[in-house]
Design an enzyme around this catalytic site. Structure first.
Site: not given
Ligand code: TYM
Length: 329
Positions: A111, A193, A196
């Protein structure tokens, strides 16, 4: 009862990658664990964003999660910025976080290359994530594979903090990731992957005609150029998606009809679209119902934040004391 914490950014729609990789697990786990789920809006300001869009997306993400089956009677669901202790603990964790570890994170490297001037929040992002999880002293964290490296760092922050400030005790438990079968769902480009920020997603609340408009041109087996060419299902992302949305007998038919060129890619996608829509229809209906009663959602997010704050305040009282801050009264 072991405690679960997980979060999702409101930086765009809730897509099928999030759903398969994490949110389906959230829903499953709420039956047996003490679950705390959070819409992490503070994480969503680490890139360029529109304040009005953030507000709308935070709301839509909460509605999407509830529609997908997160049950506010069983779990604590809230918005991260409603519990200011997250930001406070993040600052305190900066004291034990090595900057080299932050610079090493794959997501940071990816990023940050998109910015001319990299915001400090992008580097510190995983420290806030550690604060989210450890504030509730969670044991397990259901996430997709892309978050596992961040979780490793959370574990390191946890160990360092315990060693330095725990007073001989492991005050924070070391949280472990929980992955699903769909730990890395690929996007409609078939190459990266589903994400968004890459615009290769299918949103779980998108209407059927939009789902079809996106599926129709989606990448399939790159070696299958003409309709009559036999395909290799294992090289096709549409086949992988069938694995998540179609019953096993359909998946077998898809594989056979692809290998023998009995079906073209459009026929195969049509079946996927029907099966996907059959699963998304009830979720869309629930979302429409919730959107018609916004006051219910406001109320339950308020209750969720209140419950979360009770735990967060208690953790922060302990943390401040252990880190040597002068007590307030
Ligand atoms: P985020 O918002 O990008 O995604 C939310 C959850 O979806 C999973 N995910 C995927 N799993 C499989 N295939 C994909 N293509 C895919 N895209 C997204 C992510 O792994 C995630 O579990 N940093 C985190 C949010 C966060 C968080 C936390 C998670 C902030 N604090 C504490 C767990 C615990 C994030 O950006 O997820």
């Amino acid at each position: 009862m072991p405690r679960i914490f997980s979060g999702i950014q409101p930086s765009g729609e809730l897509h099928i990658g999030n759903w398969l990789g994490a949110v389906q697990n959230w829903v499953r786990l709420q039956q047996t664990y003490d679950c705390i789920y959070c819409v992490v809006d503070l994480h969503a300001i680490t890139g360029k964003y529109e304040p009005a869009a953030l507000q709308r997306r935070t709301w839509e993400m909460a509605v999407g999660l509830l529609a997908a089956g997160v049950d506010p009677n069983r779990v604590t669901l809230f918005v991260q910025s409603h519990v200011p202790e997250h930001a406070e603990l993040q600052w305190l964790f900066n004291a034990v976080t090595p900057i080299g570890e932050l610079e090493r994170m794959t997501q940071f490297k990816d990023k940050s290359s998109r910015f001319e001037s990299v915001p400090a929040g992008l580097l510190n992002y995983p420290v806030l994530m550690a604060a989210d999880i450890l504030l509730y002293r969670a044991d397990l964290v259901p996430v997709g594979e892309d978050q596992v490296q961040h979780l490793e760092l959370t574990r390191e922050i946890c160990r360092k903090w315990n060693a330095e400030f725990g007073g001989g005790e492991d005050y924070f438990p070391e949280p472990k990731p929980l992955l699903t079968q769909a730990k890395r769902v690929m996007g409609l480009d078939g190459q990266s992957k589903m994400s968004k920020s890459l615009g290769n997603t299918i949103g779980i609340l998108e209407p059927p005609e939009e789902v079809w408009a996106k599926l129709r041109p989606a990448k399939t087996d790159p070696a299958r150029v003409r309709r009559q060419d036999p395909g290799t299902p294992e090289n096709c992302n549409i086949y992988a998606l069938h694995g998540f949305f179609s019953p096993p007998e359909t998946v077998a038919t898809v594989a056979h009809n692809c290998r023998t060129a009995a079906w073209g890619c459009i026929e195969c996608k049509k079946v996927l679209s029907d099966n996907l829509n059959a699963q998304l229809d009830p979720i869309r209906a629930r979302a429409a119902e919730l959107s018609a009663h916004p006051e219910t959602v406001v109320e339950l997010l308020g209750d969720g934040a209140e419950r979360a704050r009770r735990i967060a305040r208690e953790t922060m009282r302990e943390v401040r004391e252990r880190m040597g801050f002068l007590a307030r009264d």
